[in-house]
Design a protein around this motif. Structure first.
Motif, PDB file in Angstrom:
ATOM      1  N   PHE A 166       1.951   7.262  -6.518  1.00 38.15           N
ATOM      2  CA  PHE A 166       0.771   7.986  -6.910  1.00 38.15           C
ATOM      3  C   PHE A 166       1.526   8.892  -6.757  1.00 38.15           C
ATOM      4  O   PHE A 166       1.306  10.367  -7.908  1.00 38.15           O
ATOM      5  N   TRP A 167       2.009   9.535  -5.739  1.00 38.60           N
ATOM      6  CA  TRP A 167       2.415  11.190  -5.724  1.00 38.60           C
ATOM      7  C   TRP A 167       3.756  11.051  -6.136  1.00 38.60           C
ATOM      8  O   TRP A 167       3.962  12.553  -6.506  1.00 38.60           O
TER       9      TRP A 167
ATOM     10  N   TRP B  11       0.916  -1.694  -0.002  1.00 39.80           N
ATOM     11  CA  TRP B  11      -0.212   0.206  -0.109  1.00 39.80           C
ATOM     12  C   TRP B  11       0.620   0.909  -0.152  1.00 39.80           C
ATOM     13  O   TRP B  11       0.649   1.931  -0.653  1.00 39.80           O
TER      14      TRP B  11
ATOM     15  N   PHE C  33       2.008   1.753  -3.657  1.00 36.46           N
ATOM     16  CA  PHE C  33       0.945   1.831  -4.715  1.00 36.46           C
ATOM     17  C   PHE C  33       1.183   3.666  -4.004  1.00 36.46           C
ATOM     18  O   PHE C  33       1.089   4.649  -5.110  1.00 36.46           O
ATOM     19  N   GLN C  34       1.323   4.407  -2.842  1.00 34.74           N
ATOM     20  CA  GLN C  34       1.501   6.004  -2.327  1.00 34.74           C
ATOM     21  C   GLN C  34       2.186   6.704  -3.442  1.00 34.74           C
ATOM     22  O   GLN C  34       2.060   7.320  -3.359  1.00 34.74           O
TER      23      GLN C  34
ATOM     24  N   HIS D 221       4.273  10.105 -10.028  1.00 36.22           N
ATOM     25  CA  HIS D 221       3.450  10.183 -10.741  1.00 36.22           C
ATOM     26  C   HIS D 221       2.893  12.102 -11.110  1.00 36.22           C
ATOM     27  O   HIS D 221       3.279  13.026 -11.923  1.00 36.22           O
ATOM     28  N   PHE D 222       2.692  11.873  -9.981  1.00 32.05           N
ATOM     29  CA  PHE D 222       1.666  13.504  -9.487  1.00 32.05           C
ATOM     30  C   PHE D 222       2.188  14.617  -9.465  1.00 32.05           C
ATOM     31  O   PHE D 222       2.657  15.857  -9.702  1.00 32.05           O
TER      32      PHE D 222
END
Length: 90
Positions: free
Chosen positions: A69-70, A62, A65-66, A72-73
């Protein structure tokens, strides 16, 4: 010439008169099977099973994944190696 005949009978009597099979036992068996499958499907909808299915095996997964995500953005993990479009304002 027009002839009208009214027959007063139940659906079971009409089926027997016309020689159609009685499908009630087959319908009952099919409905019991559908009910059994629906109930077994509902057992997999409890929160713990959904949590285990949707999320990775551990919190480390998890956290990964976080981070992805961060990254990428925030521009650190784009396809172009992190070089964003900052210099294209002219």
């Amino acid at each position: 010439m027009k002839i009208t005949i009214d027959i007063d009978c139940t659906p079971e009597e009409a089926r027997a008169f016309l020689g159609l099979p009685d499908v009630a036992p087959m319908q009952k068996a099919a409905m019991e099977e559908i009910e059994k499958r629906m109930l077994s499907g509902l057992q997999s909808m409890d929160p713990e099973t959904l949590y285990k299915t949707w999320l990775p095996g551990s919190m480390q997964g998890w956290e990964q994944f976080q981070k992805a995500f961060w990254n990428h953005f925030s521009g650190g993990g784009g396809r172009d190696g992190g070089s964003g479009r900052e210099g294209n304002d002219s």
